[in-house]
Motif scaffolding. Structure first.
Motif, PDB file in Angstrom:
ATOM      1  N   MET A 106       0.801  -1.222   0.000  1.00  0.00           N
ATOM      2  CA  MET A 106       0.000   0.000   0.000  1.00  0.00           C
ATOM      3  C   MET A 106       0.836   1.276   0.000  1.00  0.00           C
ATOM      4  N   CYS A 107       2.168   1.162   0.078  1.00  0.00           N
ATOM      5  CA  CYS A 107       2.990   2.370  -0.072  1.00  0.00           C
ATOM      6  C   CYS A 107       2.868   2.921  -1.490  1.00  0.00           C
ATOM      7  N   GLN A 108       2.290   2.124  -2.400  1.00  0.00           N
ATOM      8  CA  GLN A 108       2.077   2.581  -3.770  1.00  0.00           C
ATOM      9  C   GLN A 108       0.624   2.966  -4.026  1.00  0.00           C
ATOM     10  N   ALA A 109      -0.105   3.244  -2.943  1.00  0.00           N
ATOM     11  CA  ALA A 109      -1.461   3.773  -3.072  1.00  0.00           C
ATOM     12  C   ALA A 109      -1.417   5.220  -3.550  1.00  0.00           C
ATOM     13  N   LEU A 110      -2.531   5.697  -4.105  1.00  0.00           N
ATOM     14  CA  LEU A 110      -2.674   7.121  -4.381  1.00  0.00           C
ATOM     15  C   LEU A 110      -3.009   7.812  -3.067  1.00  0.00           C
ATOM     16  N   PHE A 111      -2.254   8.849  -2.696  1.00  0.00           N
ATOM     17  CA  PHE A 111      -2.475   9.507  -1.412  1.00  0.00           C
ATOM     18  C   PHE A 111      -2.490  11.022  -1.564  1.00  0.00           C
ATOM     19  N   ARG A 112      -2.993  11.679  -0.517  1.00  0.00           N
ATOM     20  CA  ARG A 112      -3.022  13.147  -0.502  1.00  0.00           C
ATOM     21  C   ARG A 112      -1.596  13.650  -0.279  1.00  0.00           C
ATOM     22  N   ARG A 113      -1.049  14.294  -1.272  1.00  0.00           N
ATOM     23  CA  ARG A 113       0.363  14.648  -1.260  1.00  0.00           C
ATOM     24  C   ARG A 113       0.761  15.490  -0.062  1.00  0.00           C
TER      25      ARG A 113
END
Length: 278
Positions: free
Chosen positions: A161-168
């Motif tokens: 999940m470190c390659q999830a899309l996240f709020r920058r």
């Protein structure tokens, strides 16, 4: 305002066998307000030529190449540092995503402000075979931040999940360190600020290898003489908590104990000593 809605960083090193599939999965995405930034870590095979052949005519791509091998950690970090977007994700240089993936993750975050991350269903690819859902990489976390942080510390063993899309913006004050478990510490940091949603119907294909020619320490650092310690990993997670938690010191002491106990159980008794594996 951020320049892009989404920014996908693709760190690459010697991926000539797989990079075409990775890049084509991005080209097929239907998202327009996005930057795909491919950073080649001075590959010694034909990777750089393949990247240019495939991406040169797609205006969504930025292509850069390191002058020397700076290690996977620095190549990852530079992609984040240079990005200008609302949402960010890393895509491994030998991984790929299903069609419509990026738009679905973006819409998931747009519609739920309680989320810090959105991730498709991770699939394990080994020697070209799809072994299906990586159930051990899929988690359900509490709605409460301290509980989420501890659940992640105790239960995450695969850091897909470190390659999830996240709020920058949530990583703007994160302390990036070239240490063992940096991806783990980063995930826990993001979960402090919000939950993660695993979005059914969309897949993140994570490629694994039965044999590699370099150690994990060499891959992360780009050097042969650096040792990444389990002890430093535990200290890193404790320091991360200290930067996040500003409540009662007695509660903080309890949380520190839980972190030490959980990571020591997972990493072994030697993880509590500076030279733990030497």
């Amino acid at each position: 305002m951020p320049k892009f809605k989404c920014y996908v960083g693709v760190p690459v090193f010697n991926e000539e066998k797989y990079i075409e599939q990775t890049l084509l999965s991005l080209i097929r995405q239907d998202e327009d307000n996005v930057c795909f930034h491919v950073s080649d870590n001075c590959s010694t095979d034909n990777t750089w030529n393949i990247i240019n052949d495939i991406c040169a005519r797609d205006k969504r791509f930025i292509l850069t190449r390191q002058e020397k091998n700076v290690g996977a950690f620095e190549n990852f970090k530079q992609l984040y540092d240079i990005s200008d977007s609302q949402y960010f994700m890393w895509l491994g240089g030998h991984d790929y995503i299903s069609d419509g993936y990026l738009s679905a993750m973006k819409e998931t975050l747009d519609h739920d402000e309680s989320l810090s991350m959105a991730f498709g269903i991770p699939h394990k690819i080994l020697d070209g075979i799809d072994y299906g859902r990586m159930e051990k990489a899929i988690h359900t976390f509490s709605k409460r931040r301290i509980a989420r942080f501890l659940q992640a510390t105790k239960n995450i063993t695969l850091c897909a999940m470190c390659q999830a899309l996240f709020r920058r913006e949530l990583l703007q004050n994160f302390d990036f360190r070239m240490k063992l478990g940096a991806d783990f510490v980063m995930i826990c940091h993001l979960l402090w600020y919000g939950n993660i949603k695993f979005v059914e119907g969309y897949k993140y294909y994570a490629r694994f290898f039965s044999a590699t020619s370099e150690t994990s320490d060499e891959r992360v650092t780009g050097q042969k003489d650096i040792y990444l310690s389990n002890y430093d990993f535990i200290i890193y997670q404790l320091d991360s908590l200290a930067n996040l938690y500003d409540g009662d010191p007695r509660i903080k002491q309890y949380l520190e104990y839980e972190i030490i106990h959980a990571l020591q159980q997972y990493r072994g008794i030697h993880s509590l000593m500076i030279n733990d594996d030497r």
